[in-house]
Design an enzyme around this catalytic site. Structure first.
Site, PDB file in Angstrom:
ATOM      1  N   ASP A  78      45.226  36.914  45.964  1.00  0.00           N
ATOM      2  CA  ASP A  78      44.516  36.187  44.912  1.00  0.00           C
ATOM      3  C   ASP A  78      45.119  36.352  43.524  1.00  0.00           C
ATOM      4  O   ASP A  78      45.244  35.375  42.773  1.00  0.00           O
ATOM      5  CB  ASP A  78      43.045  36.614  44.883  1.00  0.00           C
ATOM      6  CG  ASP A  78      42.210  35.860  45.913  1.00  0.00           C
ATOM      7  OD1 ASP A  78      42.715  34.864  46.455  1.00  0.00           O
ATOM      8  OD2 ASP A  78      41.070  36.268  46.167  1.00  0.00           O
ATOM      9  N   TYR A 106      34.547  32.755  46.351  1.00  0.00           N
ATOM     10  CA  TYR A 106      34.092  34.119  46.094  1.00  0.00           C
ATOM     11  C   TYR A 106      34.071  34.441  44.607  1.00  0.00           C
ATOM     12  O   TYR A 106      34.978  34.068  43.857  1.00  0.00           O
ATOM     13  CB  TYR A 106      34.993  35.134  46.807  1.00  0.00           C
ATOM     14  CG  TYR A 106      34.402  35.637  48.102  1.00  0.00           C
ATOM     15  CD1 TYR A 106      33.412  36.605  48.104  1.00  0.00           C
ATOM     16  CD2 TYR A 106      34.833  35.129  49.326  1.00  0.00           C
ATOM     17  CE1 TYR A 106      32.857  37.062  49.294  1.00  0.00           C
ATOM     18  CE2 TYR A 106      34.288  35.571  50.520  1.00  0.00           C
ATOM     19  CZ  TYR A 106      33.298  36.546  50.499  1.00  0.00           C
ATOM     20  OH  TYR A 106      32.750  36.982  51.673  1.00  0.00           O
TER      21      TYR A 106
END
Length: 681
Positions: A325, A413
């Site tokens: 990420d 998320y």
């Protein structure tokens, strides 16, 4: 040293916003680049690389070039910081006509001092602009429009998320800079991630900005929109559970002060900044010791280094979802504005984040970081003594801590990242996972319908909806300076020992400690849970009056580690998760555990590779790398939004002080307002 303000009163509420753009000129070597500096970077670089119809130049990362540590410490230790600070420079990663260029720019000379082409594997993190452009490209792509029509769907109700595709053995030439677009359908919900449109492969080449591959493999039934809503204004009764309103206020004001990017609170002083890839960066964290009447070094620099999120479904629609990420999308770039009173409590100080957009123009995320004092009802220390005849003693001190917080939303998320400083000298790093599950459509609504031997790779959480199994590995880089730069790593094993026959005791066993100082990197790699041991970073040159080496101990959290095979391509790229703890000698270029270029990387520039050199780490300037791991088997409680799942770790002083550093903290003075008496039902 700022005193602890412990008087508590419920009165009124306030928030303070500090704009990063006001920090001009910077007063500290670690101050983030200002809006003025980012504009200067853009101006200087655009003069050297004129953009035109045949020359595409984009800014992928712009940040502070790490200053020389010895110069920083010389400046920091000088009285009133009178020594000239290190040269201030920017580090730029850009795409220049299909090539990756690394540029270092010096602000004092207003000139480029270094410029080179990256010739290795991998690509820089994606910009927001190119991700948005790729989605606009696809909605106009006729084969996609036809596939949508075949499904009886409305193109205007389709939204996308972008996904990097990883690496699966391709050569450098074959591994083009592409992303995969994943479509979702709204039509009655804003919870897009719970309505995936599967069966399509959509690949966009970012350098050429064109659809390079499109396949319509199959039509898969979507989950319905009913039951996916999470906005309180759209939900229907019954509501609950009911929580009573509360406001915590300090009549004397906050107990901390923010001066530019310097934060002072209780016995702590540290620098806080924002980086588009890391998010929050904590630097030069020092602790005031009343016994010696000075600040003592603890943490030179600490921040999020990488996050590895592999999903456990090998199908065409899922196998590639193995995100890095921070390196793929930027954990700072994906950070969001924090909401006063909900993300951060009353009395919080908010700070903006400034970064460079794809064309180099400064962009701002308002209120991207907050700092606040945390009153959670915890106890700092206490003791009741009732064994002395005719005397009962009770001493209690409520705990208060200072929290620096950021929330980064990477797709579905939301990651809550906290750096928590305690008066006892501890630093706690916390990670909270919330948001929305990533799901796949299935034909089932009940577990009894699953065919014998079939692996659905997750849990049925709603009708025709499976929450897919996955991991979260969150790696922190912690450049510790425990009372100085010359540190060592000690593995203090707790060993079961037989009572010697020479001792007259009915006890057969006890445990004792066997400390071992790691001399090289290989001796410092730790898989947690294999044996009982304490992990301590010490300064062997500094000892207490009783002869103990001063240090900080790692109190780890979950021992979760990777379950993928070592030769699986995603795990090769994320080999930095092979151990929970690594220790390396400080190297200014070793910052990102998954490599400087994470997108489509091949695992040849990671923490695991650097550590293979097995360098000396005893009595050296060392860096600790710690990974917080989660294995997530989704449950129905995670649907349609997920209650926060928390993890983390603590760096705790171990023989750093001569005694309990909060022994003499005075009891709090509590002032109560009206209506503070509990109501009896």
């Amino acid at each position: 040293m700022a005193p602890l303000h412990f008087t508590i009163l419920i009165l009124f509420s306030f928030v303070i916003v500090v704009s990063s753009s006001s920090f001009t000129p910077p007063r500290h070597p670690f101050d983030p680049l200002t809006e003025t500096e980012l504009k200067l970077v853009r101006t200087i670089i655009n003069k050297s690389y004129p953009v035109g119809p045949n020359h595409k130049f984009t800014f992928q990362y712009v940040g502070l070039n790490e200053p020389n540590k010895s110069l920083v410490l010389s400046w920091y230790s000088s009285p009133n910081h009178t020594i000239k600070p290190p040269p201030r420079q920017a580090f730029v990663i850009a795409r220049d006509n299909g090539k990756t260029r690394e540029i270092v720019l010096d602000f004092s000379s207003r000139a480029i001092v270094s410029d080179k082409i990256h010739v290795g594997n991998g690509y820089p993190m994606l910009s927001n602009d190119e991700q948005e452009a790729s989605t606009e490209l696809v909605v106009k792509f006729k084969p996609f429009i036809d596939s949508v029509a075949k499904r009886g769907l409305n193109v205007s109700e389709i939204v996308f998320t972008t996904s990097t595709i990883g690496w699966y053995g391709e050569t450098k030439a074959e591994a083009e800079r592409v992303i995969r677009l994943m479509p979702f359908y709204l039509d009655g919900t804003v919870n897009m991630y719970l309505r995936p449109i599967e069966g399509m492969t959509i690949i966009v080449n970012l350098d050429e900005m064109k659809v390079s591959e499109f396949k319509d493999r199959s039509v898969v039934t979507m989950p319905i929109a009913n039951g996916t809503e999470y906005r309180i204004s759209k939900l229907n009764p019954p509501f609950g559970p009911t929580l009573h309103n509360a406001v915590l206020l300090q009549p004397d004001g906050p107990g901390f002060k923010v001066d530019g990017h310097i934060v002072r609170w209780a016995n702590w002083e540290f620098h806080i900044s924002f980086d588009v890839r890391a998010g929050i960066v904590i630097s030069l964290a020092s602790l005031f010791d009343t016994d010696v009447n000075k600040y003592r070094q603890v943490l030179y620099k600490g921040h999020l280094s990488e996050m590895f999120i592999p999903y456990m479904d090998p199908s065409d629609d899922w196998y590639f979802i193995t995100y890095l990420d921070c390196g793929d999308f930027g954990c700072g770039q994906c950070a969001v504005s924090l909401q006063p009173y909900t993300d951060c409590p009353a009395g919080a100080v908010f700070m903006d984040g400034i970064f460079a957009g794809q064309d180099g123009t400064p962009a701002k995320i308002p209120k991207v970081m907050c700092i606040f004092e945390k009153y959670a009802g915890d106890i700092m220390w206490r003791h009741t003594e009732a064994e002395i005849p005719n005397l009962e003693i009770t001493e209690v001190r409520p705990d208060v801590s200072l929290v620096a917080r950021i929330v980064t939303t990477v797709g579905n998320y939301d990651y809550i990242v906290d750096y928590e400083f305690k008066p006892s000298g501890s630093i706690k790093m916390g990670v909270g996972l919330t948001g929305v599950l990533e799901v796949k459509p299935v034909e089932y609504i009940h577990t009894s319908e699953i065919k014998l031997g079939e692996d659905i790779h997750g849990t049925i959480v709603a009708d025709n909806t499976v929450g897919v199994n996955h991991d979260h590995f969150v790696t922190f880089r912690l450049h510790l300076d425990i009372d100085g730069t010359e540190n060592s790593f000690v593995r203090n094993e707790l060993v079961t020992t037989r009572s010697p026959k020479s001792v007259n005791t009915p006890r057969k066993t006890y445990w004792t400690t066997k400390p071992k100082t790691a001399k090289t990197e290989a001796e410092a790699r730790v898989k947690l849970g294999l044996k009982a041991e304490e992990l301590v970073v010490v300064n062997p040159n500094r000892k207490t009056k009783h002869g103990n080496e001063v240090g900080y101990r790692l109190l780890h959290g979950s021992a979760a580690g990777p379950l993928l095979a070592q030769d699986d391509f995603p795990q090769i790229r994320a080999a930095f998760t092979n151990y929970n703890v690594w220790i390396t000698p400080y190297n200014r270029s070793e910052v990102w555990a998954g490599g400087l270029y994470a997108d489509r990387s091949q695992g040849d520039d990671t923490l695991a590779v650097w550590s293979q050199r097995n360098r000396k780490i005893e009595k050296e300037d060392i860096v600790m790398w710690y990974t917080v791991g989660f294995h997530h088997v989704p449950s129905q409680e995670d649907y349609p939004t997920m209650p926060t799942l928390s993890g983390g770790f603590e760096l705790r002083p171990t023989n750093f002080f001569e005694r309990n550093p909060v022994l003499k903290t005075k009891p709090v003075k509590v002032t109560t307002a009206r209506k503070c008496t509990p109501k009896n039902d």
